[in-house]
Design a protein around this motif. Sequence first.
Motif, PDB file in Angstrom:
ATOM      1  N   UNK A  99       0.787  -1.232  -0.094  1.00  0.00           N
ATOM      2  CA  UNK A  99      -0.123   0.009   0.078  1.00  0.00           C
ATOM      3  C   UNK A  99       0.761   1.099  -0.192  1.00  0.00           C
ATOM      4  N   UNK A 100       1.982   1.110   0.702  1.00  0.00           N
ATOM      5  CA  UNK A 100       2.684   2.222   0.718  1.00  0.00           C
ATOM      6  C   UNK A 100       3.679   2.474  -0.500  1.00  0.00           C
ATOM      7  N   UNK A 101       3.951   1.418  -1.097  1.00  0.00           N
ATOM      8  CA  UNK A 101       4.507   1.652  -2.557  1.00  0.00           C
ATOM      9  C   UNK A 101       3.486   2.159  -3.438  1.00  0.00           C
ATOM     10  N   UNK A 102       1.982   1.971  -3.513  1.00  0.00           N
ATOM     11  CA  UNK A 102       1.180   2.746  -4.357  1.00  0.00           C
ATOM     12  C   UNK A 102       0.940   4.118  -3.828  1.00  0.00           C
ATOM     13  N   UNK A 103       1.151   4.392  -2.520  1.00  0.00           N
ATOM     14  CA  UNK A 103       1.158   5.832  -2.326  1.00  0.00           C
ATOM     15  C   UNK A 103       2.288   6.591  -2.748  1.00  0.00           C
ATOM     16  N   UNK A 104       3.361   5.905  -2.686  1.00  0.00           N
ATOM     17  CA  UNK A 104       4.599   6.731  -3.380  1.00  0.00           C
ATOM     18  C   UNK A 104       4.332   6.928  -4.865  1.00  0.00           C
ATOM     19  N   UNK A 105       3.728   6.229  -5.273  1.00  0.00           N
ATOM     20  CA  UNK A 105       3.364   6.480  -6.883  1.00  0.00           C
ATOM     21  C   UNK A 105       2.367   7.524  -7.152  1.00  0.00           C
ATOM     22  N   UNK A 106       1.727   7.689  -6.161  1.00  0.00           N
ATOM     23  CA  UNK A 106       0.418   8.621  -6.154  1.00  0.00           C
ATOM     24  C   UNK A 106       1.220  10.077  -5.590  1.00  0.00           C
ATOM     25  N   UNK A 107       1.970  10.332  -4.579  1.00  0.00           N
ATOM     26  CA  UNK A 107       2.472  11.466  -4.242  1.00  0.00           C
ATOM     27  C   UNK A 107       3.604  11.891  -5.032  1.00  0.00           C
ATOM     28  N   UNK A 108       4.429  10.905  -5.486  1.00  0.00           N
ATOM     29  CA  UNK A 108       5.679  11.387  -6.399  1.00  0.00           C
ATOM     30  C   UNK A 108       5.716  10.444  -7.527  1.00  0.00           C
ATOM     31  N   UNK A 109       5.233  10.467  -8.635  1.00  0.00           N
ATOM     32  CA  UNK A 109       5.157   9.715  -9.649  1.00  0.00           C
ATOM     33  C   UNK A 109       6.321   9.523 -10.570  1.00  0.00           C
ATOM     34  N   UNK A 110       7.077  10.646 -10.439  1.00  0.00           N
ATOM     35  CA  UNK A 110       8.360  10.884 -11.294  1.00  0.00           C
ATOM     36  C   UNK A 110       9.275  10.189 -10.643  1.00  0.00           C
ATOM     37  N   UNK A 111       9.298   9.689  -9.263  1.00  0.00           N
ATOM     38  CA  UNK A 111      10.382   8.829  -8.512  1.00  0.00           C
ATOM     39  C   UNK A 111      10.258   7.546  -8.675  1.00  0.00           C
ATOM     40  N   UNK A 112       8.928   6.831  -9.247  1.00  0.00           N
ATOM     41  CA  UNK A 112       8.878   5.487  -9.184  1.00  0.00           C
ATOM     42  C   UNK A 112       9.033   5.048 -10.751  1.00  0.00           C
ATOM     43  N   UNK A 113      10.025   3.953 -10.799  1.00  0.00           N
ATOM     44  CA  UNK A 113      10.392   3.441 -11.981  1.00  0.00           C
ATOM     45  C   UNK A 113       9.392   2.163 -12.355  1.00  0.00           C
ATOM     46  N   UNK A 114       9.092   1.548 -11.082  1.00  0.00           N
ATOM     47  CA  UNK A 114       7.993   0.318 -11.279  1.00  0.00           C
ATOM     48  C   UNK A 114       7.608   0.030  -9.761  1.00  0.00           C
ATOM     49  N   UNK A 115       6.658  -0.725  -9.952  1.00  0.00           N
ATOM     50  CA  UNK A 115       6.002  -1.251  -8.543  1.00  0.00           C
ATOM     51  C   UNK A 115       6.053  -2.683  -8.440  1.00  0.00           C
ATOM     52  N   UNK A 116       6.253  -3.121  -7.401  1.00  0.00           N
ATOM     53  CA  UNK A 116       6.120  -4.747  -6.911  1.00  0.00           C
ATOM     54  C   UNK A 116       5.065  -4.572  -5.751  1.00  0.00           C
ATOM     55  N   UNK A 117       3.920  -4.979  -5.993  1.00  0.00           N
ATOM     56  CA  UNK A 117       2.727  -5.077  -4.872  1.00  0.00           C
ATOM     57  C   UNK A 117       2.270  -6.623  -4.756  1.00  0.00           C
ATOM     58  N   UNK A 118       3.073  -6.693  -3.294  1.00  0.00           N
ATOM     59  CA  UNK A 118       2.353  -8.151  -2.889  1.00  0.00           C
ATOM     60  C   UNK A 118       1.305  -8.061  -1.832  1.00  0.00           C
ATOM     61  N   UNK A 119       0.194  -8.764  -2.117  1.00  0.00           N
ATOM     62  CA  UNK A 119      -0.962  -8.955  -1.072  1.00  0.00           C
ATOM     63  C   UNK A 119      -1.392  -7.470  -0.537  1.00  0.00           C
TER      64      UNK A 119
END
Length: 292
Positions: free
Chosen positions: A115-135
Amino acid sequence: MSERVLVSEKVGQFFVESDRGRDRLEYTEYGAGEAWVVLLPGLLIPRRMHDGLARTLASSGAHVVTLDLLGHGRSDKPDDPLVYSVTSFAEQVVALLDHLGATQAVVGGTSLGGNVALEVAAIAPSRVRGLIVEMPVLDNALEAAIVAFAPLLLTARFLPFAVSGVRLASRRIPRRVVAAWIGVALDSLDQQPRPMAAYVHGVFFGRAAPPVKERLRMKAPALVVGHPRDPIHPAADAELLAEQLPNARFVRARGILEWRTRPERLDLEATRFVLECWRPARPARRVRRTGA
């Protein structure tokens, strides 16, 4: 997967400032280079839950950092509920990237960490190269999350001696005589009542994840892993998330403990995903013009 090679490991720390004070966060860094990956643990679980995956990714050329978010592991544990939220955890990840001098990273996590990884993509999308979201813990997990975490909050508030007793008992078991994932579980029981109550309170009553309209706008590639027969992290949530994210792929785990006890298959999926995220973009093909 090829045999894992030895990689460098070092522990570091940095500080985050807020209106309520200055807090210290601790992390472990694996490998080197510019292909950054940040891995985040689940609720009340220390960062070493991702040691194995971090070493596997680093041996494949990634520069991996595992982080104890505020209230986790060896990071500070204030007893003020107002310092804990998924959004503040995401801000801590961005602060970590700033501290490391990393422009971008693949950000991954398990349960709350997802969930925190998703929130990083929401507040700072330019800093996220990709997301790995488990459960991830999303819409279908609401009732089960209440049943699971409300007792933690009530116990820490009104029966603090029970939390302290579990902590003392867990510390008596030598970590070297148990499997690594059991040691991580024992470390998760090493909680202090007041910080634990504040932590669960802050997370429980705050924003759990970016809403659907924000997920639909996340353009970063994503690997979403769901578990069958997991009431707190229903596979339906993970599948729905993979459908909502514009550039996502869903992988179904064979069981709740697969990535903890038999990690080879999912480690391979994660390694392939990270290497693809950091593969240099191919130059556009030049079209030869022909005369009229």
